[in-house]
Design an enzyme around this catalytic site. Structure first.
Site, PDB file in Angstrom:
ATOM      1  N   VAL A 229     167.299  60.570 -17.750  1.00  0.00           N
ATOM      2  CA  VAL A 229     166.907  59.485 -16.844  1.00  0.00           C
ATOM      3  C   VAL A 229     165.430  59.651 -16.522  1.00  0.00           C
ATOM      4  O   VAL A 229     165.018  60.684 -15.985  1.00  0.00           O
ATOM      5  CB  VAL A 229     167.738  59.507 -15.551  1.00  0.00           C
ATOM      6  CG1 VAL A 229     167.288  58.392 -14.612  1.00  0.00           C
ATOM      7  CG2 VAL A 229     169.222  59.361 -15.876  1.00  0.00           C
ATOM      8  N   CYS A 230     164.639  58.655 -16.852  1.00  0.00           N
ATOM      9  CA  CYS A 230     163.186  58.748 -16.680  1.00  0.00           C
ATOM     10  C   CYS A 230     162.754  58.100 -15.372  1.00  0.00           C
ATOM     11  O   CYS A 230     162.714  56.871 -15.248  1.00  0.00           O
ATOM     12  CB  CYS A 230     162.477  58.082 -17.855  1.00  0.00           C
ATOM     13  SG  CYS A 230     162.789  58.898 -19.428  1.00  0.00           S
ATOM     14  N   LEU A 231     162.446  58.922 -14.398  1.00  0.00           N
ATOM     15  CA  LEU A 231     161.909  58.494 -13.107  1.00  0.00           C
ATOM     16  C   LEU A 231     160.918  59.543 -12.638  1.00  0.00           C
ATOM     17  O   LEU A 231     161.183  60.753 -12.758  1.00  0.00           O
ATOM     18  CB  LEU A 231     163.018  58.366 -12.054  1.00  0.00           C
ATOM     19  CG  LEU A 231     163.965  57.166 -12.101  1.00  0.00           C
ATOM     20  CD1 LEU A 231     165.057  57.338 -11.060  1.00  0.00           C
ATOM     21  CD2 LEU A 231     163.211  55.871 -11.854  1.00  0.00           C
TER      22      LEU A 231
END
Length: 466
Positions: A229-231
């Site tokens: 998950v890219c955050l």
């Protein structure tokens, strides 16, 4: 509830977009049926025209026959912009009636987590970390998790090892993720909150969805193969990151729901493509073919993997609420997928057609006998209502003609709707036939007992518990 706790949106965005607007508040609007209930009569006869009668009731000044509330909810679901408003309260009631509900602890979650390798003693939470975890589990999470027909958050944690959590998020209404169920595994490390929690996208078969602008899957921010998950909040994206003093598990969950599963066009969520930077074209502007191509990939992925396959094989711990979610949003889901097909390419229509056919069967399998009887009762009410409405309109038109007036100029809408009556009545009667067959199918299924496969799965589940 839809706002982000703690550090706020500024902790999620890249430097190029420091002040992305907060998610819109979820305020329930009045339905068209509710507005109509308090409206003035639609078709009063012109002055001087004698009142017509039907069953002793005045037709000259009174409103049309009232539509039963149960029919309103079903027939107004076609307006997708208001479809979730129509079931807003009902959806919450159904979910809250579930035994496990929106938030609870369960057994065995740690062992089936993608982070199960961290069960070793070296990864056990310290006293301060466990204290912080329990504080969030007891206060912030159950108080803030979103629950609405538009979008919802469901969370499970391991009763013995609460560092292990799993969240199911329903895609935001009006996006390519609408009504789909997306699952994420969460692990809270032993140095939390000095460092962020770990999150992985674990929706089954999510790897079947491919981005056309990078290694993403359902979103450029959800890696197709690894589930990463890219955050920036998680340290997996450039930009302001985790703040030990204000960031939280809820903030991460809320960011995934509203910033990833709330994107209207996933294509733009790739870095430097405009979604995070605020430079993407508006929703009502023309979009490049690559944007629409990715939209259609997600439409199909949501329908096939996040709706149909989740109905057939719900993830452990979410079975009851997931079935309640799909059962309650049946009409919304079918009309949404129908709209995707009608407005999409020929390829998308061909891919969605077998999915819709399977969905119809799965929705029927979700029904209890009581629910099937209720759907038949609603269909019968609709036939009665259309019949009464046609008699009302016919009396209005006849009264106008008897007074020497021309209905086409005095009451064109009434004349037009009277002309539509036979078609609407025919469709209503077809629904009665369909619902009658549905009820008979449900009764046959109940009489036959569980399928052999269901019996094997139930026995296997009992063996796991033992």
């Amino acid at each position: 509830k839809s706002g982000l706790a703690g550090g706020g949106m500024e902790n999620l965005m890249s430097p190029a977009m420091p002040s992305m607007p907060a998610p819109p508040p979820l305020v329930r609007a009045r339905s068209s049926a509710e507005k109509a209930a308090t409206a003035e009569p639609i078709w009063p006869l012109p002055g001087g025209v004698a009142e017509s009668k039907m069953g002793g009731a005045s037709l000259g000044t009174g409103p049309p026959p009232p539509m039963p509330p149960t029919i309103r909810r079903q027939t107004t679901a076609g307006a997708l912009a208001n479809s979730c408003d129509n079931i807003w309260d009902y959806y919450k009631e159904v979910i809250e009636d579930c035994e496990e509900g929106q938030f609870c602890g369960i057994e065995g979650l740690a062992g089936r987590s993608c982070y199960a390798s961290r069960l070793s003693s070296s990864d056990e939470a310290s006293g301060d970390t466990m204290k912080r975890i329990m504080k969030e589990l007891r206060t912030e999470l159950p108080r803030n998790l979103e629950l609405s027909a538009r979008a919802s958050m469901f969370l499970r944690f391991d009763e013995d090892k609460p560092q292990f959590m799993q969240v199911m998020l329903t895609g935001v209404e009006g996006t390519p993720y609408s009504s789909g169920c997306f699952v994420f595994d969460i692990f809270v490390p032993n140095d939390y909150p000095a460092t962020s929690c770990l999150v992985t996208h674990t929706t089954k078969n999510a790897g079947m969805v491919s981005a056309n602008n990078g290694p993403g899957g359902f979103s450029p921010n959800l890696h197709k193969d690894s589930g990463k998950v890219c955050l920036s909040l998680l340290g997996t994206w450039d930009g302001p990151g985790w703040d030990p003093a204000s960031s939280s598990i809820y903030q991460v969950v809320s960011s995934i729901l509203w910033c990833i599963l709330g994107a209207m066009h996933p294509y733009y969520m790739e870095p430097d493509f405009g979604g995070w930077e605020g430079t993407a074209p508006a929703d009502d502007e023309e979009h490049d073919p690559e944007v629409i191509e990715y939209d259609e990939e997600v439409y199909f992925g949501t329908a096939k993997w996040a709706i149909l396959e989740q109905m057939k094989h719900p993830p452990e711990g979410f079975e009851e609420v997931m079935r309640a979610h799909f059962r309650t949003k049946k009409h919304v889901i079918l009309k949404q997928i129908q709209a995707w097909a009608e407005n999409g390419s020929e390829d998308l229509r061909a891919r969605l057609e077998p999915v819709v056919e399977e969905l119809q069967l799965e929705f029927r399998n979700l029904l209890t006998e009581e629910q099937a009887e209720e759907e038949l009762r609603i269909a019968l009410q609709e036939v009665e209502f259309v019949t009464q409405k046609m008699a009302y309109l016919r009396a209005k038109v006849d009264g106008c003609r008897a007074a020497g007036r021309d209905p086409s100029s005095e009451m064109p809408k009434a004349l037009q709707r009277l002309g539509m009556g036979p078609r609407l009545l025919r469709r209503a009667k077809e629904r009665v036939r369909d619902k009658t067959e549905q009820l008979e199918d449900v009764r046959r299924r109940i009489a036959a007992g569980p399928s052999p496969l269901a019996a094997v799965e139930a026995e296997a589940a009992e063996d796991v518990v033992d």
